[in-house]
Design an enzyme around this catalytic site. Structure first.
Site, PDB file in Angstrom:
ATOM      1  N   ARG A   1      -1.019   1.729  -0.221  1.00  0.00           N
ATOM      2  CA  ARG A   1       0.152   1.803   0.656  1.00  0.00           C
ATOM      3  C   ARG A   1       0.920   3.106   0.440  1.00  0.00           C
ATOM      4  O   ARG A   1       1.562   3.605   1.360  1.00  0.00           O
ATOM      5  CB  ARG A   1       1.061   0.587   0.466  1.00  0.00           C
ATOM      6  CG  ARG A   1       2.164   0.490   1.522  1.00  0.00           C
ATOM      7  CD  ARG A   1       2.934  -0.808   1.429  1.00  0.00           C
ATOM      8  NE  ARG A   1       2.265  -1.912   2.086  1.00  0.00           N
ATOM      9  CZ  ARG A   1       2.579  -2.375   3.294  1.00  0.00           C
ATOM     10  NH1 ARG A   1       3.538  -1.790   4.006  1.00  0.00           N
ATOM     11  NH2 ARG A   1       1.948  -3.401   3.807  1.00  0.00           N
TER      12      ARG A   1
ATOM     13  N   GLU B   1      11.917  -4.394   3.224  1.00  0.00           N
ATOM     14  CA  GLU B   1      11.525  -3.164   2.537  1.00  0.00           C
ATOM     15  C   GLU B   1      11.926  -1.868   3.228  1.00  0.00           C
ATOM     16  O   GLU B   1      12.325  -0.911   2.556  1.00  0.00           O
ATOM     17  CB  GLU B   1      10.006  -3.172   2.323  1.00  0.00           C
ATOM     18  CG  GLU B   1       9.536  -4.242   1.362  1.00  0.00           C
ATOM     19  CD  GLU B   1       8.016  -4.354   1.334  1.00  0.00           C
ATOM     20  OE1 GLU B   1       7.444  -4.247   0.248  1.00  0.00           O
ATOM     21  OE2 GLU B   1       7.408  -4.531   2.406  1.00  0.00           O
TER      22      GLU B   1
END
Length: 778
Positions: A325, A730
C-alpha cells in the site's frame, strides 16, 4: 446483493446523513461505557502475565522456571510445549510467529512463557523470576543494519512499473536524487490489549477480546487449541481505540487466555500494562525512501524511480500488504508518465510491525510529497504550483493512469485544492509569511497546502465482504448485528442510521449489539477505512429482504399494488391507510412473515494481480487538502502550529458530526507521527520509548491554535456506496503532511529558500534545530 438494486435517491432522507450523536458518547464521558476490564469477573478468574526475552537475538540454552512456579499464587506456567495445537499465531499462515518462543528469540521483549496466577500482581511479579541462559547471536534493529547484513526480507517485495522510467529519468531536462527517513509510530490506544476467556462444554470456549478482527481471533484460538472454529465464539462490544494495532496483535493474548482457560477449567484474563504492551506489540513501519526523479523547467515530472525499504520486524505479520500500500500511494495525487516503484520489507530483530491507520499509505504519500518539495526548491517555485502542474487529469485525459494501471475515474483533487486555496486565503498568507521571515531574526514561519488522494478497499480482494444480521421483533423494535467492530469511530452509530433510514423509524428503535462470531461469520477486519462501506451495505441488504416480504404481505392483505406500500416516518402507508410501524409489524408476525434476514455485501469492480503489478485494487478514491501555518524558534528548534484549514471529501456524509470528528482526530494523530512521536531502540535492541514518560503523543495544547475543518458538501461518491458516502477513517490522517512541509519552509527561510531542508520525520525540535544549523553553515 445486486448493485443495481441500490440507489440512494430512492431512500427518503431520515436518519441517514443526519448529525446524530455517537451511540456511546454519553457513556464515554461518564465512564459508563463497558470495556472488557469492566465486565464482572466470573468466580475464580485467574490472571496472566507474559515472560519476556531480554535479548534481541539469541538461542535459548536453558530455562529454569522453578522460582516462577513456586511463587505464591501461581497456578500454572505455560511454555511453547504446552500449546495443544500449533505454536503459531501468524496472521498470514507463514508459520513464522510462535505464540511462545521455544529455542530462539528474535526481538527484545518476545514472549517465552506466560504465568497464570490468582492475581494480576502475582502473575507479573512471578514472571520476573525466570532464569534463562542464552547464546547471543548477531542482531540489527533498524533498516541500515538490515541492509548492511544483506537486506533479508520477511516477505516478498513488490514492483509497480509503467512506461520506461530508467530511460526517461535520464532524458528529462532536469534530474535529482534524494533520500528520506520516515519514522514509525506507537498506536497508543487508551485501552491496552486485553482478553478474557471462559471455558465451555466439550471443546467450546468463549473469548472477549479487544480486537478489530474477531474472525481472526476465532481462527487463531482454534489453531492453538486444535479446535474447529465452531467451538470458538469471540465477542467485541467496543475497544478503547485500535488504529490498526488491534488487527492482528490481539492474537497473542486471546490465544494464551484460551489455552489456560481450557487447561484449568476457569476463566482467565490477560491485561498487560502500558510498558509491556508497547514492548511486545507491533507499530507503524518506518521507511527509508530513495528516489530518483526527472522533470522539466515547469516542474512537470517525467519519470520517477523509488525504493521503499521498511523496518518490518522479525516476522511477516502484515508487512507485505503494508509495504504494497505504500507503493500504491507513492504517487500521492500526481501522474507519473514513467514510473518504477519497489518495496523492500526488511527483517529486523525488533517486534513485528503491523497495521496502523493508513496501512503504509501515509509513508508512501510522504515520499511522493517530498519529491514535489524537492522540485519546488530546485526551481524556486511555490510547491503548490508544482503540485497543480502534476495533478492527475480527468478521465480520458491521458494523465489518469496510476503506477498500478488503475484509471482514476473520480478525480476531484483540483476542485478540492482550488476551493481550499481560496477559502484559506493561501496566496496572501504565503506572501505575508515570506515578508515576516525577512525581518524576524529568531522566529520563522512556514505555510504549506498539501493534497490527499487515498484508495479505498482491502488490497486482498477476499476481505472486501461483510455480513449483517437483522431481526425485527413483534413490538417493532429492531436488533442489529454485523461484523464490524466499534473502536470509538462511530461505526455502530452509522450502520444503525442506515437501518433506521431503511425502515423509516427513529434511531432509538434500533438496538446495536456486540459483534460476535456466533451471529455473523467469516468477517473481515474493521480496517482499510471500509467499515461503513461494507457493513452499512450488508445491513441495508438485510433490511431490503425484510421490506420486500413486508411489502408483499401488505399488498396481498389490503389488495393494493406493491407500489402503494410506502414506509413513512414511524408508520407504513398501505393504499389510503396509514398504520403505525409497531402495529404493522405485529400484523405481519401473525401472518407468519419472516422478520429476520442475513444481509451480505461484496465490493464490486475490484481485482488485483500482485505478480503483474496491475489491476483495480480500489473501488474509489477519497480526497482532501489541508493548509497549515507554523512558527519555529531557530535557536531551540521548538515550534507551534498556528493554524490549519482542512477541506475533506467524504462523499455524502452518513453523519457529519462523526465524520468531522474523524477528520480532526486523524489530522492530530498524523501530526504527532510527523512531529513528536519518536521510537528509539538502543544498541542492545531494547525499545527505550516504551511509556508516556519517554514517548510523546500530541496533547490538546499541541493542536493548531486556529483549526478550521469543513467537509466538501458538494461531493458525492460516483460509485453506489451506502448513501453515496465515502470512507473517512484513514484518508484525513495524511492531511498532516501539510505541517511537515510548513516546518520545512520555515527552516528553508534561513537560507532564503534556496535549498530543500530534507527534513526527516518525525521533525522533532532536535531535527528542526539541526536542519537550521545545517542550512546556516556555508
Amino acid at each position: 446483493m445486486d448493485q443495481s438494486t441500490f440507489d440512494d435517491k430512492k431512500i427518503v432522507n431520515g436518519a441517514m446523513h443526519a448529525t446524530l450523536k455517537h451511540d456511546s458518547a454519553h457513556k464515554h464521558v461518564t465512564g459508563a461505557a463497558e470495556y472488557i476490564d469492566d465486565i464482572p469477573e466470573p468466580a475464580g478468574t485467574l490472571h496472566g502475565a507474559l515472560g519476556l526475552s531480554d535479548r534481541a537475538h539469541a538461542e535459548i540454552v536453558s530455562i529454569d522456571l522453578g522460582e516462577v512456579e513456586t511463587y505464591p499464587g501461581v497456578v500454572w506456567v505455560i511454555t511453547g510445549k504446552d500449546v495443544p495445537g500449533v505454536n503459531d499465531i501468524s496472521s498470514t499462515g507463514r508459520h513464522d510467529e510462535p505464540l511462545l518462543a521455544e529455542t530462539l528469540v528474535e526481538f527484545h521483549g518476545q514472549p517465552i512463557f506466560a504465568v497464570i496466577a490468582t492475581t494480576r500482581d502475582a502473575a507479573r511479579r512471578a514472571a520476573r523470576k525466570a532464569k534463562i541462559v542464552y547464546n547471543d547471536l548477531p542482531h540489527w534493529s533498524d533498516i541500515d543494519g538490515a541492509l548492511e547484513n544483506g537486506g533479508p526480507v520477511v516477505t516478498e517485495g513488490m514492483t509497480l512499473k509503467r512506461g520506461e522510467p530508467e530511460e526517461e529519468v535520464g532524458n528529462a531536462p532536469r534530474r535529482l536524487k534524494g533520500q528520506m527517513r520516515i519514522g514509525g509510530q506507537e498506536h497508543f490506544y487508551l485501552e491496552s490489549h486485553i482478553a478474557l476467556a471462559i471455558p465451555g462444554e466439550d471443546d467450546e470456549i468463549a473469548v472477549w477480546s479487544s480486537t478489530q478482527h474477531p474472525s481472526e481471533i476465532q481462527h487463531i484460538v482454534g489453531h492453538v487449541l486444535n479446535a474447529p472454529s465452531n467451538a470458538v465464539t469471540v465477542h467485541v462490544r467496543r475497544m478503547g481505540g485500535g488504529f490498526g494495532g488491534k488487527e492482528t496483535q490481539g492474537n497473542q493474548f486471546a490465544a494464551l487466555a484460551a489455552i489456560a482457560a481450557k487447561k484449568l477449567g476457569r476463566a482467565v484474563k490477560f491485561r498487560p500494562d502500558r510498558d509491556e504492551d508497547m514492548i511486545a506489540t507491533g507499530k507503524r513501519h518506518d521507511f527509508l525512501v530513495d528516489y530518483d526523479v526527472g522533470f522539466d523547467d515547469e516542474g512537470r515530472i517525467h519519470a520517477v524511480i523509488a525504493n521503499y525499504a521498511a523496518r518490518c520486524g522479525f516476522s511477516a505479520d502484515l508487512s507485505g500488504p503494508v509495504t504494497d500500500r505504500a507503493l500504491f500511494h507513492a504517487d500521492s495525487s500526481y501522474f507519473y508518465p514513467h514510473v518504477k516503484l519497489t518495496s523492500q520489507p526488511l527483517k529486523t530483530h525488533t517486534v513485528s510491525n503491523t497495521a496502523f491507520r493508513g496501512f503504509g499509505g501515509p509513508q508512501g504519500m510522504v515520499g511522493g510529497e517530498r519529491i514535489i518539495e524537492e522540485i519546488a526548491y530546485a526551481l524556486g517555485k511555490d510547491p503548490l504550483d508544482i503540485r497543480k502542474a502534476n495533478f492527475y487529469g480527468d478521465k480520458g485525459s491521458g494523465r489518469d493512469l496510476t503506477p498500478y494501471h488503475q484509471q482514476v475515474e473520480d478525480n476531484i483533487i483540483g476542485c478540492i485544492v482550488d476551493e481550499l486555496e481560496q477559502s484559506s486565503d493561501y496566496r496572501a498568507r504565503r506572501r505575508a509569511v515570506i515578508a515576516f521571515n525577512k525581518t524576524s531574526p529568531v522566529i520563522r514561519k512556514g505555510i504549506a497546502l498539501t493534497p490527499v488522494k487515498f484508495g479505498i478497499s482491502f488490497t486482498m480482494t477476499a476481505f472486501n465482504q461483510a455480513g449483517a444480521l437483522v431481526h425485527v421483533y413483534q413490538d417493532g423494535s429492531i436488533h442489529l448485528n454485523h461484523g464490524g467492530t466499534e473502536m470509538g469511530q462511530g461505526l455502530y452509530t452509522k450502520v444503525a442510521q442506515v437501518l433506521a433510514d431503511a425502515f423509516q423509524v427513529d434511531i432509538d428503535r434500533v438496538k446495536i449489539t456486540a459483534t460476535t462470531t456466533g451471529k455473523v461469520p467469516n468477517t473481515s477486519a474493521t480496517a482499510a477505512s471500509s467499515g461503513s462501506d461494507l457493513n452499512g451495505m450488508a445491513a441495508y441488504d438485510a433490511a431490503r429482504q425484510i421490506k420486500e416480504r413486508l411489502v408483499a404481505f401488505a399488498a396481498e392483505k389490503w389488495s393494493v399494488s406493491p407500489a402503494e406500500v410506502i414506509f413513512l416516518p414511524n408508520r407504513v402507508q398501505v393504499g389510503d391507510t396509514e398504520i403505525p410501524f409497531p402495529d404493522f409489524i405485529k400484523q405481519a408476525y401473525f401472518a407468519r412473515v419472516q422478520l429476520s434476514a442475513a444481509g451480505f455485501y461484496k465490493t464490486p469492480k475490484i481485482h488485483w494481480d500482485r505478480a503483474a503489478g496491475r489491476g483495480t485494487p480500489f473501488y474509489y478514491f477519497a480526497y482532501g487538502a489541508a493548509v497549515s501555518e507554523v512558527s519555529i524558534d531557530t535557536l531551540t528548534g521548538e515550534y507551534l502550529v498556528d493554524r490549519t484549514d482542512i477541506l475533506h471529501d467524504v462523499g455524502r456524509s452518513l453523519n457529519p458530526a462523526i465524520d468531522i470528528g474523524q477528520v480532526e482526530g486523524a489530522f492530530v494523530q498524523g501530526m504527532g507521527w510527523l512531529t513528536t512521536e519518536e521510537l528509539w531502540w538502543d544498541d542492545k535492541g531494547r525499545l527505550r520509548t516504551h511509556a508516556p514518560s519517554t514517548y510523546k503523543i500530541p496533547l490538546a495544547s499541541d493542536r493548531p491554535k486556529i483549526f478550521n475543518v469543513r467537509l466538501a458538501e458538494w461531493a458525492e461518491n460516483a460509485e453506489p456506496t451506502i448513501g453515496r458516502s465515502k470512507a473517512v477513517g484513514e484518508p484525513p490522517f495524511m492531511l498532516a503532511i501539510s505541517v511537515l512541509e510548513a516546518l520545512s519552509m520555515a527552516v528553508a527561510s534561513v537560507a532564503d529558500y534556496r535549498q530543500c531542508p530534507r527534513l526527516d520525520a518525525p521533525a522533532t525540535p532536535e531535527r528542526i534545530l539541526m536542519a537550521v544549523e545545517r542550512l546556516k553553515s556555508p
